[in-house]
Motif scaffolding. Structure first.
Motif, PDB file in Angstrom:
ATOM      1  N   ALA A  78       7.993 -13.897 -22.165  1.00 12.79           N
ATOM      2  CA  ALA A  78       8.017 -14.900 -21.091  1.00 12.79           C
ATOM      3  C   ALA A  78       8.956 -16.033 -21.486  1.00 12.79           C
ATOM      4  O   ALA A  78       8.683 -16.708 -22.461  1.00 12.79           O
ATOM      5  CB  ALA A  78       6.605 -15.451 -20.847  1.00 12.79           C
ATOM      6  N   PRO A  79      10.063 -16.281 -20.808  1.00  8.49           N
ATOM      7  CA  PRO A  79      10.532 -15.447 -19.706  1.00  8.49           C
ATOM      8  C   PRO A  79      11.354 -14.240 -20.159  1.00  8.49           C
ATOM      9  O   PRO A  79      11.632 -13.367 -19.348  1.00  8.49           O
ATOM     10  CB  PRO A  79      11.412 -16.413 -18.904  1.00  8.49           C
ATOM     11  CG  PRO A  79      11.956 -17.355 -19.924  1.00  8.49           C
ATOM     12  CD  PRO A  79      10.906 -17.488 -20.985  1.00  8.49           C
ATOM     13  N   GLY A  80      11.733 -14.181 -21.432  1.00  3.29           N
ATOM     14  CA  GLY A  80      12.516 -13.044 -21.913  1.00  3.29           C
ATOM     15  C   GLY A  80      13.965 -13.095 -21.458  1.00  3.29           C
ATOM     16  O   GLY A  80      14.410 -14.084 -20.856  1.00  3.29           O
ATOM     17  N   ASN A  81      14.709 -12.042 -21.780  1.00  2.76           N
ATOM     18  CA  ASN A  81      16.110 -11.931 -21.343  1.00  2.76           C
ATOM     19  C   ASN A  81      16.445 -10.438 -21.214  1.00  2.76           C
ATOM     20  O   ASN A  81      15.624  -9.587 -21.577  1.00  2.76           O
ATOM     21  CB  ASN A  81      17.039 -12.706 -22.305  1.00  2.76           C
ATOM     22  CG  ASN A  81      17.153 -12.065 -23.678  1.00  2.76           C
ATOM     23  OD1 ASN A  81      17.089 -10.839 -23.826  1.00  2.76           O
ATOM     24  ND2 ASN A  81      17.327 -12.885 -24.699  1.00  2.76           N
ATOM     25  N   PRO A  82      17.630 -10.110 -20.680  1.00  2.99           N
ATOM     26  CA  PRO A  82      17.928  -8.693 -20.420  1.00  2.99           C
ATOM     27  C   PRO A  82      17.931  -7.819 -21.679  1.00  2.99           C
ATOM     28  O   PRO A  82      17.683  -6.619 -21.589  1.00  2.99           O
ATOM     29  CB  PRO A  82      19.332  -8.736 -19.789  1.00  2.99           C
ATOM     30  CG  PRO A  82      19.432 -10.097 -19.205  1.00  2.99           C
ATOM     31  CD  PRO A  82      18.670 -11.003 -20.127  1.00  2.99           C
ATOM     32  N   GLY A  83      18.184  -8.411 -22.839  1.00  5.39           N
ATOM     33  CA  GLY A  83      18.118  -7.636 -24.082  1.00  5.39           C
ATOM     34  C   GLY A  83      16.675  -7.271 -24.387  1.00  5.39           C
ATOM     35  O   GLY A  83      16.347  -6.120 -24.701  1.00  5.39           O
ATOM     36  N   MET A  84      15.813  -8.256 -24.276  1.00  2.00           N
ATOM     37  CA  MET A  84      14.386  -8.018 -24.545  1.00  2.00           C
ATOM     38  C   MET A  84      13.809  -7.037 -23.540  1.00  2.00           C
ATOM     39  O   MET A  84      12.888  -6.283 -23.861  1.00  2.00           O
ATOM     40  CB  MET A  84      13.620  -9.343 -24.458  1.00  2.00           C
ATOM     41  CG  MET A  84      13.881 -10.258 -25.617  1.00  2.00           C
ATOM     42  SD  MET A  84      12.740 -11.662 -25.532  1.00  2.00           S
ATOM     43  CE  MET A  84      13.884 -12.981 -25.353  1.00  2.00           C
ATOM     44  N   ALA A  85      14.362  -7.051 -22.305  1.00  2.38           N
ATOM     45  CA  ALA A  85      13.816  -6.193 -21.242  1.00  2.38           C
ATOM     46  C   ALA A  85      13.912  -4.713 -21.610  1.00  2.38           C
ATOM     47  O   ALA A  85      13.215  -3.885 -21.044  1.00  2.38           O
ATOM     48  CB  ALA A  85      14.550  -6.466 -19.933  1.00  2.38           C
ATOM     49  N   GLN A  86      14.766  -4.372 -22.599  1.00  6.49           N
ATOM     50  CA  GLN A  86      14.862  -2.976 -23.019  1.00  6.49           C
ATOM     51  C   GLN A  86      13.650  -2.562 -23.860  1.00  6.49           C
ATOM     52  O   GLN A  86      13.403  -1.387 -24.073  1.00  6.49           O
ATOM     53  CB  GLN A  86      16.173  -2.757 -23.790  1.00  6.49           C
ATOM     54  CG  GLN A  86      17.382  -3.020 -22.890  1.00  6.49           C
ATOM     55  CD  GLN A  86      18.704  -3.105 -23.638  1.00  6.49           C
ATOM     56  OE1 GLN A  86      18.738  -3.217 -24.858  1.00  6.49           O
ATOM     57  NE2 GLN A  86      19.794  -3.065 -22.898  1.00  6.49           N
ATOM     58  N   LEU A  87      12.913  -3.556 -24.375  1.00  9.39           N
ATOM     59  CA  LEU A  87      11.786  -3.263 -25.265  1.00  9.39           C
ATOM     60  C   LEU A  87      10.473  -3.857 -24.784  1.00  9.39           C
ATOM     61  O   LEU A  87       9.409  -3.545 -25.322  1.00  9.39           O
ATOM     62  CB  LEU A  87      12.070  -3.849 -26.671  1.00  9.39           C
ATOM     63  CG  LEU A  87      13.319  -3.363 -27.390  1.00  9.39           C
ATOM     64  CD1 LEU A  87      13.660  -4.278 -28.547  1.00  9.39           C
ATOM     65  CD2 LEU A  87      13.093  -1.941 -27.889  1.00  9.39           C
ATOM     66  N   ALA A  88      10.563  -4.765 -23.830  1.00  6.02           N
ATOM     67  CA  ALA A  88       9.374  -5.514 -23.418  1.00  6.02           C
ATOM     68  C   ALA A  88       9.397  -5.700 -21.915  1.00  6.02           C
ATOM     69  O   ALA A  88      10.449  -5.570 -21.284  1.00  6.02           O
ATOM     70  CB  ALA A  88       9.380  -6.888 -24.091  1.00  6.02           C
ATOM     71  N   GLU A  89       8.238  -6.017 -21.364  1.00  5.05           N
ATOM     72  CA  GLU A  89       8.216  -6.380 -19.935  1.00  5.05           C
ATOM     73  C   GLU A  89       8.407  -7.884 -19.837  1.00  5.05           C
ATOM     74  O   GLU A  89       7.637  -8.661 -20.412  1.00  5.05           O
ATOM     75  CB  GLU A  89       6.874  -5.966 -19.314  1.00  5.05           C
ATOM     76  CG  GLU A  89       6.824  -6.290 -17.830  1.00  5.05           C
ATOM     77  CD  GLU A  89       5.526  -5.811 -17.176  1.00  5.05           C
ATOM     78  OE1 GLU A  89       4.864  -4.889 -17.698  1.00  5.05           O
ATOM     79  OE2 GLU A  89       5.179  -6.402 -16.133  1.00  5.05           O
ATOM     80  N   CYS A  90       9.467  -8.299 -19.127  1.00  6.67           N
ATOM     81  CA  CYS A  90       9.730  -9.738 -19.006  1.00  6.67           C
ATOM     82  C   CYS A  90       8.916 -10.300 -17.845  1.00  6.67           C
ATOM     83  O   CYS A  90       8.884  -9.728 -16.755  1.00  6.67           O
ATOM     84  CB  CYS A  90      11.218  -9.994 -18.792  1.00  6.67           C
ATOM     85  SG  CYS A  90      12.170  -9.518 -20.234  1.00  6.67           S
ATOM     86  N   ILE A  91       8.244 -11.409 -18.111  1.00  8.74           N
ATOM     87  CA  ILE A  91       7.386 -12.052 -17.124  1.00  8.74           C
ATOM     88  C   ILE A  91       8.057 -13.356 -16.739  1.00  8.74           C
ATOM     89  O   ILE A  91       8.440 -14.130 -17.613  1.00  8.74           O
ATOM     90  CB  ILE A  91       5.996 -12.373 -17.753  1.00  8.74           C
ATOM     91  CG1 ILE A  91       5.390 -11.107 -18.351  1.00  8.74           C
ATOM     92  CG2 ILE A  91       5.076 -13.017 -16.745  1.00  8.74           C
ATOM     93  CD1 ILE A  91       5.093 -10.025 -17.346  1.00  8.74           C
ATOM     94  N   ASP A  92       8.155 -13.594 -15.452  1.00  6.26           N
ATOM     95  CA  ASP A  92       8.919 -14.749 -14.992  1.00  6.26           C
ATOM     96  C   ASP A  92       8.096 -16.040 -15.078  1.00  6.26           C
ATOM     97  O   ASP A  92       7.758 -16.638 -14.065  1.00  6.26           O
ATOM     98  CB  ASP A  92       9.376 -14.466 -13.540  1.00  6.26           C
ATOM     99  CG  ASP A  92      10.374 -15.513 -13.075  1.00  6.26           C
ATOM    100  OD1 ASP A  92      10.933 -16.210 -13.941  1.00  6.26           O
ATOM    101  OD2 ASP A  92      10.569 -15.627 -11.852  1.00  6.26           O
ATOM    102  N   ILE A  93       7.798 -16.439 -16.313  1.00  4.91           N
ATOM    103  CA  ILE A  93       7.099 -17.713 -16.532  1.00  4.91           C
ATOM    104  C   ILE A  93       7.911 -18.489 -17.578  1.00  4.91           C
ATOM    105  O   ILE A  93       8.191 -17.955 -18.646  1.00  4.91           O
ATOM    106  CB  ILE A  93       5.665 -17.513 -17.095  1.00  4.91           C
ATOM    107  CG1 ILE A  93       4.855 -16.563 -16.206  1.00  4.91           C
ATOM    108  CG2 ILE A  93       4.956 -18.852 -17.257  1.00  4.91           C
ATOM    109  CD1 ILE A  93       3.453 -16.256 -16.735  1.00  4.91           C
ATOM    110  N   PRO A  94       8.307 -19.732 -17.264  1.00  4.61           N
ATOM    111  CA  PRO A  94       9.080 -20.499 -18.242  1.00  4.61           C
ATOM    112  C   PRO A  94       8.265 -20.765 -19.513  1.00  4.61           C
ATOM    113  O   PRO A  94       7.033 -20.842 -19.462  1.00  4.61           O
ATOM    114  CB  PRO A  94       9.386 -21.817 -17.529  1.00  4.61           C
ATOM    115  CG  PRO A  94       9.027 -21.618 -16.101  1.00  4.61           C
ATOM    116  CD  PRO A  94       8.067 -20.483 -16.018  1.00  4.61           C
ATOM    117  N   ALA A  95       8.985 -20.923 -20.636  1.00  5.40           N
ATOM    118  CA  ALA A  95       8.325 -21.091 -21.945  1.00  5.40           C
ATOM    119  C   ALA A  95       7.465 -22.349 -22.001  1.00  5.40           C
ATOM    120  O   ALA A  95       6.593 -22.459 -22.871  1.00  5.40           O
ATOM    121  CB  ALA A  95       9.381 -21.118 -23.041  1.00  5.40           C
ATOM    122  N   ASP A  96       7.711 -23.302 -21.091  1.00  4.88           N
ATOM    123  CA  ASP A  96       6.935 -24.548 -21.180  1.00  4.88           C
ATOM    124  C   ASP A  96       5.874 -24.655 -20.079  1.00  4.88           C
ATOM    125  O   ASP A  96       5.260 -25.706 -19.914  1.00  4.88           O
ATOM    126  CB  ASP A  96       7.871 -25.762 -21.153  1.00  4.88           C
ATOM    127  CG  ASP A  96       8.757 -25.757 -19.917  1.00  4.88           C
ATOM    128  OD1 ASP A  96       8.618 -24.840 -19.087  1.00  4.88           O
ATOM    129  OD2 ASP A  96       9.588 -26.682 -19.789  1.00  4.88           O
TER     130      ASP A  96
END
Ligand code: AMP
Ligand code: GLY
Length: 428
Positions: free
Chosen positions: A33-51
């Protein structure tokens, strides 16, 4: 059933953490959360800002996250660990009181003074005229002086001033113009230290700790440490200046005392502690502590850790680090950051990135500022990618990383050509 892990953040550092955790046989699913396109290859990105603490908390609770790992400092300072702990959720990182080691330079300098931890001599001021008089004592003797805003400043809170004029400008910007907001309510004025900088990363459970590894960042944008400071243009592990003897001294005079001090002050430190050191002629001294992993150091560190990293984070959270052994890979690892034209100033975005699928299996590309459209990657940040290679030694890792990164390109791409060179010069 396997475990579920949540990584908070969206940079290259967090991609490296996801990459390492993805190798854990105990983990079923990684969220970022929120992740990036690189991480999306290994993880599910959740659209929540880090703060966005409330949303993160409710997400972790509803999905049944077994462990949350926090990348950046802002949520730590804001108390994300306190909030998760209050809900009975496991989270790797310091509480907001413990994160003051990064979040308040005044707190940390005074703590070091009280507990006799080696650091630069300093004074603290709220009043600009008094701060000016202090600066003049240094500049009248022809000495450089360092001005630090008390609070978090995203890397912009420290000025090493070589003249009274430079020092005055920094003071006015921080204290009068309030360029950093309330982070500049107080300033630390300290002596300038000389030597080579090294960062040590340790993991603490509040009482016991294990040292992970040391690394050297390259902060300036251009080769030979020229040009303005950046978030970090590259890093390599185990700098030769940081000998095993020096490491023992650092553990004994800095790491153990600061962890004991934090416990004694009622805010035991749990999580990763980034110990920023200057190796001076008088021995190692603390420049700063950070309450988190370094970026880009983490990209060079994760490939050096042998085996599953999840048990380390879990043992830290459970207060069970006594006798914990971290095993490192042999050899070295080097990380080179590829940046956008203009970085660290205003930079261009939206440039097509090519060559990513030509990278050899022994090299890893961590994403920092990228975006994806129709299966193609484009630039989206100042630091775009971190290219990381291991080698039998630093020399080999350097050669490999530079030969591989030559395959990647985007308009305006720039990087330093001398990452790790200090290590080679020192060995000759
Ligand atoms: P800090 O955030 O305190 O680490 O400062 C950022 C950078 O400023 C460090 O990594 C050093 O390069 C430099 N710096 C900080 N304090 C000093 C000091 N006392 N003497 C020399 N350089 C310093
Ligand atoms: N690489 C410097 C930092 O993470 O603060």
């Amino acid at each position: 059933m396997g475990k579920k892990v949540l990584i908070i953040g969206q940079g290259g550092r967090e991609h490296a953490l996801v990459w390492k955790l993805a190798q854990s046989p105990q983990i079923d699913k990684i969220y970022a959360a929120p992740g990036n396109p690189g991480m999306a290859q290994l993880a599910e990105c959740i659209d929540i800002p880090a703060d966005d603490m409330e949303k993160l908390l409710s997400f972790a609770g509803s999905v049944g996250i077994d462990l949350t790992v926090v990348g950046p400092e802002v949520p730590l300072m804001a108390g994300i660990v306190d909030s998760f702990q209050a809900e009975g959720l496991k989270i790797f990182g310091p509480t907001s009181a413990a994160a003051r080691l990064e979040g308040s330079k005044v707190f940390t300098k005074e703590l070091m003074k009280k507990y006799h931890i080696p650091t630069a001599r300093f004074d603290v001021y709220r009043d600009i005229e008094k701060a000016r008089s202090c600066i003049r004592i240094y500049t009248d003797q022809g000495k450089a002086v360092v001005i630090k805003a008390d609070g978090l400043a995203a890397g912009k809170g420290v000025v090493v001033a070589r003249s009274e004029q430079e020092a005055d400008q920094a003071l006015e910007s921080i204290m009068l113009e309030r360029s950093l907001g309330e982070a500049g309510d107080q300033v630390v004025i300290e002596e300038c230290l000389y030597g080579e900088e090294v960062s040590l990363f340790v993991v603490s459970d509040g009482r016991d700790f294990v040292s992970l590894i040391s690394a050297q960042d390259h902060k300036q944008v251009f080769d030979n440490d020229q040009g303005p400071n950046t978030g970090g243009m590259g890093a390599y592990v185990n700098p030769p200046i940081y000998t095993p003897e020096l490491h023992q001294e650092v553990e004994k005079t800095i790491v153990r005392p600061v962890l004991r001090a934090m416990a004694a002050e009622g805010c035991p430190y749990q999580g990763v502690l980034y110990v920023g050191l200057m190796i001076t002629a008088d021995g190692p001294k603390v420049l700063e502590f950070n309450a988190r992993f370094g970026d880009p150091e983490t990209q060079a560190i994760m490939p050096m850790i042998k085996g599953d990293i999840l048990p380390l984070f879990e043992a830290a959270v459970a207060g069970q680090l006594a006798n914990y052994q971290v095993v490192l890979e042999k050899g070295s690892c080097v990380c080179v950051v590829l940046a956008s034209a203009g970085y660290p100033g205003p930079y261009e975005k939206g440039k097509l990135i090519t060559g990513l699928d030509e990278i050899g299996a022994e090299t890893i590309v961590f994403h920092a500022g990228t975006t994806v459209r129709d299966g193609q990657f484009f630039t989206r940040g100042g630091r775009v990618l971190a290219v990381v290679s291991r080698g039998a030694n630093t020399d080999e890792a350097i050669k490999r990383v530079y030969s591989e990164l030559g395959k990647i390109s985007f308009e305006g791409m720039h990087y330093r050509n001398d990452i790790g060179r200090k290590a080679l010069q020192r060995r000759i």
